[in-house]
Write a protein that holds these residues in place. Structure first.
Motif, PDB file in Angstrom:
ATOM      1  N   ASP A 472       0.820  -1.204   0.000  1.00 34.28           N
ATOM      2  CA  ASP A 472       0.000   0.000   0.000  1.00 34.28           C
ATOM      3  C   ASP A 472       0.862   1.265   0.000  1.00 34.28           C
ATOM      4  OD1 ASP A 472      -2.300  -1.484  -0.044  1.00 34.28           O
ATOM      5  OD2 ASP A 472      -2.685  -1.325   2.113  1.00 34.28           O
ATOM      6  N   LEU A 473       1.959   1.229   0.739  1.00 35.20           N
ATOM      7  CA  LEU A 473       2.855   2.385   0.776  1.00 35.20           C
ATOM      8  C   LEU A 473       3.445   2.653  -0.601  1.00 35.20           C
ATOM      9  CD1 LEU A 473       4.489   4.573   2.196  1.00 35.20           C
ATOM     10  CD2 LEU A 473       6.161   2.808   2.847  1.00 35.20           C
ATOM     11  N   THR A 474       3.855   1.597  -1.287  1.00 39.24           N
ATOM     12  CA  THR A 474       4.403   1.771  -2.639  1.00 39.24           C
ATOM     13  C   THR A 474       3.349   2.334  -3.585  1.00 39.24           C
ATOM     14  OG1 THR A 474       5.953  -0.066  -2.307  1.00 39.24           O
ATOM     15  CG2 THR A 474       5.480   0.582  -4.577  1.00 39.24           C
ATOM     16  N   GLN A 475       2.121   1.836  -3.478  1.00 36.98           N
ATOM     17  CA  GLN A 475       1.041   2.319  -4.337  1.00 36.98           C
ATOM     18  C   GLN A 475       0.752   3.803  -4.074  1.00 36.98           C
ATOM     19  OE1 GLN A 475      -0.586   0.911  -6.913  1.00 36.98           O
ATOM     20  NE2 GLN A 475      -1.585   2.904  -7.146  1.00 36.98           N
ATOM     21  N   THR A 476       0.774   4.215  -2.825  1.00 39.78           N
ATOM     22  CA  THR A 476       0.505   5.615  -2.499  1.00 39.78           C
ATOM     23  C   THR A 476       1.640   6.509  -2.997  1.00 39.78           C
ATOM     24  OG1 THR A 476      -0.649   4.825  -0.512  1.00 39.78           O
ATOM     25  CG2 THR A 476      -0.180   7.172  -0.644  1.00 39.78           C
ATOM     26  N   ARG A 477       2.861   6.035  -2.902  1.00 43.39           N
ATOM     27  CA  ARG A 477       3.980   6.812  -3.464  1.00 43.39           C
ATOM     28  C   ARG A 477       3.845   6.953  -4.978  1.00 43.39           C
ATOM     29  NH1 ARG A 477       8.947   3.946  -0.053  1.00 43.39           N
ATOM     30  NH2 ARG A 477       8.798   5.282   1.819  1.00 43.39           N
ATOM     31  N   LEU A 478       3.376   5.890  -5.632  1.00 42.52           N
ATOM     32  CA  LEU A 478       3.140   5.967  -7.073  1.00 42.52           C
ATOM     33  C   LEU A 478       2.043   6.986  -7.376  1.00 42.52           C
ATOM     34  CD1 LEU A 478       3.469   4.975  -9.992  1.00 42.52           C
ATOM     35  CD2 LEU A 478       1.867   3.127  -9.451  1.00 42.52           C
ATOM     36  N   THR A 479       1.004   6.987  -6.557  1.00 43.32           N
ATOM     37  CA  THR A 479      -0.081   7.952  -6.752  1.00 43.32           C
ATOM     38  C   THR A 479       0.430   9.381  -6.629  1.00 43.32           C
ATOM     39  OG1 THR A 479      -1.705   6.378  -5.882  1.00 43.32           O
ATOM     40  CG2 THR A 479      -2.321   8.698  -5.900  1.00 43.32           C
ATOM     41  N   ARG A 480       1.303   9.626  -5.651  1.00 42.43           N
ATOM     42  CA  ARG A 480       1.856  10.978  -5.502  1.00 42.43           C
ATOM     43  C   ARG A 480       2.695  11.370  -6.710  1.00 42.43           C
ATOM     44  NH1 ARG A 480       5.756  12.140  -0.505  1.00 42.43           N
ATOM     45  NH2 ARG A 480       6.976  10.554  -1.613  1.00 42.43           N
ATOM     46  N   ALA A 481       3.518  10.450  -7.192  1.00 44.42           N
ATOM     47  CA  ALA A 481       4.377  10.762  -8.338  1.00 44.42           C
ATOM     48  C   ALA A 481       3.551  11.044  -9.593  1.00 44.42           C
ATOM     49  CB  ALA A 481       5.356   9.618  -8.589  1.00 44.42           C
ATOM     50  N   THR A 482       2.557  10.202  -9.851  1.00 51.98           N
ATOM     51  CA  THR A 482       1.732  10.404 -11.046  1.00 51.98           C
ATOM     52  C   THR A 482       0.840  11.636 -10.900  1.00 51.98           C
ATOM     53  OG1 THR A 482       0.075   8.870 -10.173  1.00 51.98           O
ATOM     54  CG2 THR A 482       1.734   7.975 -11.661  1.00 51.98           C
ATOM     55  N   ASN A 483       0.444  11.967  -9.669  1.00 51.07           N
ATOM     56  CA  ASN A 483      -0.387  13.156  -9.461  1.00 51.07           C
ATOM     57  C   ASN A 483       0.369  14.427  -9.854  1.00 51.07           C
ATOM     58  OD1 ASN A 483      -0.888  15.387  -6.974  1.00 51.07           O
ATOM     59  ND2 ASN A 483      -2.692  14.788  -8.160  1.00 51.07           N
ATOM     60  N   LEU A 484       1.622  14.520  -9.487  1.00 53.33           N
ATOM     61  CA  LEU A 484       2.404  15.706  -9.839  1.00 53.33           C
ATOM     62  C   LEU A 484       2.600  15.802 -11.352  1.00 53.33           C
ATOM     63  CD1 LEU A 484       5.009  15.624  -6.944  1.00 53.33           C
ATOM     64  CD2 LEU A 484       3.366  17.451  -7.394  1.00 53.33           C
ATOM     65  N   VAL A 485       2.830  14.648 -11.986  1.00 50.22           N
ATOM     66  CA  VAL A 485       2.970  14.649 -13.449  1.00 50.22           C
ATOM     67  C   VAL A 485       1.654  15.076 -14.101  1.00 50.22           C
ATOM     68  CG1 VAL A 485       3.376  13.202 -15.464  1.00 50.22           C
ATOM     69  CG2 VAL A 485       4.788  12.900 -13.429  1.00 50.22           C
ATOM     70  N   THR A 486       0.540  14.540 -13.596  1.00 51.42           N
ATOM     71  CA  THR A 486      -0.767  14.893 -14.149  1.00 51.42           C
ATOM     72  C   THR A 486      -1.072  16.367 -13.967  1.00 51.42           C
ATOM     73  OG1 THR A 486      -1.610  12.661 -13.726  1.00 51.42           O
ATOM     74  CG2 THR A 486      -3.235  14.405 -14.021  1.00 51.42           C
ATOM     75  N   LEU A 487      -0.763  16.909 -12.796  1.00 55.11           N
ATOM     76  CA  LEU A 487      -1.021  18.318 -12.534  1.00 55.11           C
ATOM     77  C   LEU A 487      -0.195  19.207 -13.461  1.00 55.11           C
ATOM     78  CD1 LEU A 487      -2.536  20.325 -10.785  1.00 55.11           C
ATOM     79  CD2 LEU A 487      -0.667  20.217  -9.127  1.00 55.11           C
ATOM     80  N   TYR A 488       1.056  18.841 -13.655  1.00 56.38           N
ATOM     81  CA  TYR A 488       1.915  19.603 -14.562  1.00 56.38           C
ATOM     82  C   TYR A 488       1.372  19.557 -15.985  1.00 56.38           C
ATOM     83  CZ  TYR A 488       6.137  20.897 -17.166  1.00 56.38           C
ATOM     84  OH  TYR A 488       7.039  21.484 -18.017  1.00 56.38           O
ATOM     85  N   ARG A 489       0.929  18.384 -16.415  1.00 57.70           N
ATOM     86  CA  ARG A 489       0.407  18.235 -17.779  1.00 57.70           C
ATOM     87  C   ARG A 489      -0.907  18.983 -17.950  1.00 57.70           C
ATOM     88  NH1 ARG A 489      -3.423  15.216 -19.746  1.00 57.70           N
ATOM     89  NH2 ARG A 489      -3.594  13.958 -17.843  1.00 57.70           N
TER      90      ARG A 489
END
Length: 496
Positions: A472-489
Motif C-alpha cells: 500500500d505504501l508503494t502504491q501511495t507513493r506511485l499515486t503521488r508521483a503520477t499526481n504531480l505529473v498529471t497536474l503539470y500536464r
C-alpha cells in the motif's frame, strides 16, 4: 434619369465589396468558474510556487535518468512524428490556399501553321504557275494544270509569345480571403495539436517510468516477504513433523508462501510489460542503465506547483487553443459561404507579341494584348449555396460546443489533480507509519510465537498485514508521483 437609377441600384453591391462576411470571433465562456478550486480539501497556493506554464519539462523533472528517457522519447516517438507531419501538411495546404489571393502568371509560346485551298478561303486565282495572295498572312502558290485548271493553296504561319493571368478572381466579397483564413486557423490548430501531443507524451513517459519503478519496488517487497514466509514454512513443517505444530498451521504457512511466490511471478511479468510500454512510448529500447530500480521516497519532480490560479490559465492549454482555432476556422468558412451568394468576378489577361515570321516575333509593332473580365452571379442553384451556408453554421455550432467541452474537461482534470494533491502527503505519512508499525508488530508476533506465548495464527496474520502495508505504501507513493505529473500536464506545462 434611367442611367442614374441603374447606378443607384448598384450602390448596395458596391458597399458590400471589400466587407468581411465572417462572424466576429467571440471566445465562448465555457461555463467554468473564474478561478480554480480553493478552500476545503484544496490547500492554499504556495507563495514560492511558479506558474507551471513557464516551467520547462527539464526543470520540472529532477531525476537525470528520467530526463534522458523523456529526451529519447521526444526524439523517437512515432505519434510525435505523425503530429509533426500533420503540421507540415496543414502548413502546405494553407500556403496553397493563400496563393489564390495573388494572380498566377503564366508564360506561353506557340506556333500555328495552317494550309488550306485558296478556293475555299475565297481569295487567290491564277493560271499556269504564279503567285497569289491569300487571306491573312503567308504566301500563296498556284500550280497550273493541263486544260487551264488550277489548284491553289495558302500556308498561314503565326508565331506568338505571351505572358498573362487566367481566371484570377477579384475577391471583392472576401470569399478567397476567408478560405485562406480558414486554412490558416486549421494550420494553427494543427500546431497546437502537436504541442498537446508533445505535452501528453512527456506525461505518459514519466507515468510509465514511475509505474515501472513502483513495480520494481513491489517485486523487492514480494521477494523479501517470500523469504520470511519461506522461513515460517520451514519452521512449521519441522514442528509438524515432531508433533509440536498442527497440520493446519503448516498448511496456513504454505498458503502465505505460495501467495507471495505467485505475487513475485506476476510482478516479473508485469515489469516486462512495463518495459514494453515504456519502449513503445519512447520509440526505441530504453538502455538498461536508465531504467529505475525502485520508487522509494526520492523526488523525481519538483514538489511545489501552485493552486488558487485563475481558470484563464486553462485557456493557454494547447488542446483548448486548438479547439479555439478550429472555431475561428469555422467562422471564416461561414464568411466564404456567404460570399458565394454574390457575383464572382474574374479576370483573364495576356500581353505579348505576335508575328508571321519567327525572326519578327519581337520586332517593333508586334505587340498584342487581350483583357477579358467576367462576372458570374448565381441565379438558381437548387439550394446549393444556401445549404453550404447552413452546413458552415452547423459546423460552427459544433466547434463552439467542442471548445466549451474541452475547457470544461480541462477544468475537471486540474480540479481532480489539485484535490488529490491536497491530501496525498497526509496519505503518504499515514501509510509510512502503518508500514513501520506493521513491521514491528510482525517481528514481535514472530518472537512471541517462537517463545510459545502466542499462537502461530497471530504471527501469520501479522506477517500478512506487514506485507499488505508495504504494498500500500508503494502504491501511495506511485499515486503521488503520477499526481504531480498529471497536474503539470493538465496545467499546460512548458515544452522547452
Amino acid at each position: 434619369m434611367m442611367m442614374r437609377t441603374r447606378s443607384l441600384a448598384f450602390l448596395p453591391l458596391i458597399a458590400l465589396a471589400g466587407c468581411d462576411m465572417a462572424p466576429k470571433h467571440v471566445r465562448p465562456a465555457g461555463d467554468v468558474p473564474t478561478t480554480l478550486p480553493q478552500g476545503g480539501v484544496y490547500r492554499p497556493a504556495s507563495p514560492a510556487a511558479a506558474d507551471p506554464t513557464t516551467i520547462a519539462w527539464r526543470d520540472f523533472f529532477t531525476d537525470d535518468s528520467l530526463r534522458q528517457v523523456i529526451a529519447l522519447g521526444l526524439e523517437n516517438n512515432r505519434d510525435l512524428r505523425i503530429a509533426a507531419g500533420n503540421v507540415l501538411q496543414a502548413r502546405a495546404q494553407y500556403r496553397v490556399q493563400r496563393a489564390d489571393l495573388l494572380p498566377t502568371l503564366n508564360g506561353t509560346a506557340s506556333a500555328t501553321f495552317t494550309n488550306s485551298p485558296l478556293g475555299l478561303s475565297g481569295t487567290g486565282t491564277g493560271t499556269g504557275t504564279g503567285t497569289g495572295t491569300g487571306t491573312g498572312t503567308g504566301t500563296g502558290v498556284s500550280t497550273g494544270a493541263a486544260g487551264g485548271a488550277t489548284t491553289s493553296t495558302d500556308t498561314i504561319k503565326i508565331y506568338q509569345a505571351n505572358i498573362g493571368l487566367s481566371a484570377f478572381e477579384i475577391d471583392l466579397f472576401g470569399r478567397v480571403r476567408n478560405l485562406t483564413k480558414a486554412a490558416l486557423e486549421q494550420y494553427l490548430a494543427t500546431e497546437e495539436g502537436q504541442r498537446s501531443t508533445r505535452i501528453t507524451l512527456i506525461g505518459e513517459i514519466a507515468t510509465a517510468y514511475v509505474t515501472l519503478a513502483a513495480d520494481q519496488e513491489r517485486l523487492a517487497v514480494a521477494h523479501e516477504t517470500l523469504k520470511s514466509f519461506e522461513e515460517s514454512l520451514r519452521l512449521t513443517r519441522a514442528q509438524f513433523r515432531i508433533g509440536i505444530a498442527s497440520e493446519l498451521e503448516a498448511r496456513q504457512s504454505e498458503t502465505n508462501y505460495e501467495g507471495a511466490k505467485n505475487d513475485a511471478a506476476a510482478l516479473d511479468a508485469q515489469i516486462a510489460q512495463d518495459q514494453n510500454a515504456l519502449n513503445l512510448l519512447v520509440g526505441t529500447t530504453v538502455p538498461a542503465e536508465l531504467l529505475p530500480r525502485e520508487l522509494g521516497d526520492k523526488a523525481l519532480t519538483i514538489r511545489d506547483l501552485p493552486a488558487g490560479l485563475s481558470s484563464e490559465v486553462l485557456q493557454r492549454r494547447p488542446d483548448v487553443l486548438q479547439a479555439e482555432h478550429q472555431l475561428m476556422a469555422q467562422n471564416a468558412n461561414i464568411g466564404a459561404a456567404r460570399a458565394a451568394f454574390f457575383p464572382q468576378i474574374s479576370l483573364t489577361a495576356t500581353f505579348g507579341t505576335i508575328s508571321t515570321a519567327l525572326s519578327g516575333l519581337f520586332a517593333s509593332g508586334s505587340d498584342a494584348w487581350t483583357v477579358a473580365p467576367s462576372a458570374v452571379l448565381p441565379i438558381f442553384d437548387f439550394g446549393r449555396n444556401q445549404n453550404n451556408l447552413r452546413y458552415a453554421k452547423a459546423s460552427r455550432d459544433v466547434a463552439v460546443a467542442t471548445y466549451e467541452r474541452t475547457l470544461q474537461t480541462a477544468f475537471r482534470e486540474v480540479a481532480d489533480a489539485l484535490a488529490q494533491r491536497s491530501t496525498i502527503d497526509a496519505q503518504i505519512g499515514a501509510r509510512e507509519r502503518r508500514a513501520n508499525a506493521a513491521a514491528v508488530a510482525a517481528r514481535l508476533a514472530d518472537a512471541r510465537y517462537r517463545a510459545g506465548v502466542d499462537s502461530f495464527l497471530t504471527s501469520l496474520d501479522a506477517q500478512r498485514t506487514s506485507y499488505a502495508a508495504n504494498l500500500d505504501l508503494t502504491q501511495t507513493r506511485l499515486t503521488r508521483a503520477t499526481n504531480l505529473v498529471t497536474l503539470y500536464r493538465t496545467l499546460g506545462g512548458g515544452l522547452n
